[in-house]
Scaffold this motif. Structure first.
Motif, PDB file in Angstrom:
ATOM      1  N   GLY A 152     -35.684  14.216   9.543  1.00  0.00           N
ATOM      2  CA  GLY A 152     -36.504  13.309   9.690  1.00  0.00           C
ATOM      3  C   GLY A 152     -36.752  12.694  11.061  1.00  0.00           C
ATOM      4  N   GLU A 153     -36.305  13.430  11.961  1.00  0.00           N
ATOM      5  CA  GLU A 153     -36.458  12.733  13.334  1.00  0.00           C
ATOM      6  C   GLU A 153     -37.999  13.211  13.889  1.00  0.00           C
ATOM      7  N   LEU A 154     -38.525  12.707  14.605  1.00  0.00           N
ATOM      8  CA  LEU A 154     -39.831  13.037  15.212  1.00  0.00           C
ATOM      9  C   LEU A 154     -39.448  14.081  16.570  1.00  0.00           C
ATOM     10  N   VAL A 155     -40.132  14.999  16.455  1.00  0.00           N
ATOM     11  CA  VAL A 155     -39.824  16.135  17.700  1.00  0.00           C
ATOM     12  C   VAL A 155     -40.925  16.431  18.382  1.00  0.00           C
ATOM     13  N   GLU A 156     -40.751  16.828  19.586  1.00  0.00           N
ATOM     14  CA  GLU A 156     -41.993  17.153  20.520  1.00  0.00           C
ATOM     15  C   GLU A 156     -42.071  18.649  20.685  1.00  0.00           C
ATOM     16  N   TYR A 157     -43.130  19.041  21.168  1.00  0.00           N
ATOM     17  CA  TYR A 157     -43.529  20.469  21.796  1.00  0.00           C
ATOM     18  C   TYR A 157     -42.717  20.924  22.530  1.00  0.00           C
ATOM     19  N   GLY A 158     -42.040  21.793  22.181  1.00  0.00           N
ATOM     20  CA  GLY A 158     -41.005  22.651  23.101  1.00  0.00           C
ATOM     21  C   GLY A 158     -39.531  22.297  23.276  1.00  0.00           C
ATOM     22  N   GLN A 159     -39.412  21.089  22.156  1.00  0.00           N
ATOM     23  CA  GLN A 159     -37.847  20.576  22.060  1.00  0.00           C
ATOM     24  C   GLN A 159     -37.184  21.464  21.276  1.00  0.00           C
ATOM     25  N   PRO A 160     -35.915  21.608  21.923  1.00  0.00           N
ATOM     26  CA  PRO A 160     -34.886  22.819  21.279  1.00  0.00           C
ATOM     27  C   PRO A 160     -34.289  21.992  20.025  1.00  0.00           C
ATOM     28  N   LEU A 161     -34.171  22.697  18.962  1.00  0.00           N
ATOM     29  CA  LEU A 161     -34.088  22.441  17.679  1.00  0.00           C
ATOM     30  C   LEU A 161     -32.784  22.944  17.095  1.00  0.00           C
ATOM     31  N   TYR A 162     -32.392  24.140  17.441  1.00  0.00           N
ATOM     32  CA  TYR A 162     -31.295  25.207  17.076  1.00  0.00           C
ATOM     33  C   TYR A 162     -30.897  25.642  18.320  1.00  0.00           C
ATOM     34  N   ARG A 163     -29.573  26.026  18.431  1.00  0.00           N
ATOM     35  CA  ARG A 163     -28.945  27.036  19.408  1.00  0.00           C
ATOM     36  C   ARG A 163     -28.255  28.076  18.590  1.00  0.00           C
ATOM     37  N   VAL A 164     -28.639  29.488  19.226  1.00  0.00           N
ATOM     38  CA  VAL A 164     -28.230  30.504  18.196  1.00  0.00           C
ATOM     39  C   VAL A 164     -27.521  31.387  19.548  1.00  0.00           C
ATOM     40  N   LYS A 165     -26.475  31.907  18.898  1.00  0.00           N
ATOM     41  CA  LYS A 165     -25.490  32.938  19.590  1.00  0.00           C
ATOM     42  C   LYS A 165     -26.252  34.306  19.068  1.00  0.00           C
ATOM     43  N   GLN A 166     -26.975  35.217  19.923  1.00  0.00           N
ATOM     44  CA  GLN A 166     -27.606  36.156  19.307  1.00  0.00           C
ATOM     45  C   GLN A 166     -26.578  37.524  19.205  1.00  0.00           C
ATOM     46  N   LYS A 167     -26.927  38.372  18.097  1.00  0.00           N
ATOM     47  CA  LYS A 167     -26.295  39.571  18.016  1.00  0.00           C
ATOM     48  C   LYS A 167     -26.686  40.681  18.547  1.00  0.00           C
TER      49      LYS A 167
END
Length: 167
Positions: A152-167
């Motif tokens: 429900g939070e307002l987010v900006e363009y380019g704002q990080p939403l998730y962090r991912v450890k790539q496989k």
């Protein structure tokens, strides 16, 4: 009506240019983007004009959304920052300004949680912009290590939403 990809392209072009304000008008929609130090973007639907009146310029009454720059302190220890960097390889960022939702509706489970495995085409959230619900895909393969936005939070363009450890 503008498509999501067209709005993304407009945002990128305005962001990369020296333009401080940009307005795009069609019969049914007005999109206004304003930069104040590169941090402010607004968008609002245009009110419909009565058919008997001649067309007039439409002024958007949407409130400006401002992001405050975050200043880092030189007193922070470098070791925790190095540990944080090791927890993820990739950040899934918001492609637009809007409202962040973790699930398709309030009664449903979230698309992903910390520890969830994702593929490039896995839907991780929804960002609502101008009454359009845009599904955001992971665009990488890996495991969600951190959720950075609240439902429900307002987010900006380019704002990080998730962090991912790539496989």
């Amino acid at each position: 009506m503008l498509k999501v990809q067209e709005i993304r392209e407009l945002i990128k072009l305005v962001d990369q240019s020296a333009i401080d304000e940009f307005t795009y008008e069609t019969d049914e929609t007005t999109v206004t983007m304003k930069k104040s130090g590169g941090n402010t973007v607004t968008a609002a639907p245009a009110p419909a004009a009565p058919a008997e009146r001649p067309a007039e310029p439409i002024q958007s009454s949407a409130p400006e959304v401002k992001a405050e720059p975050v200043e880092s302190s030189s007193e922070e220890a470098p070791a925790p920052a190095a540990e944080k960097a090791a927890d993820y390889d990739y950040e899934i960022v918001s492609p637009m300004v809007g409202t962040f939702y973790t699930a398709p509706n309030p009664e449903s489970d979230p698309y992903v949680q910390t520890g969830s495995k994702v593929e490039k085409d896995t839907v991780v959230c929804i960002v609502e912009a101008m009454k359009l619900f845009n599904e955001i895909e992971a665009e990488t393969t890996g495991e969600i290590t951190e959720i950075l936005a609240k439902d429900g939070e307002l987010v900006e363009y380019g704002q990080p939403l998730y962090r991912v450890k790539q496989k």
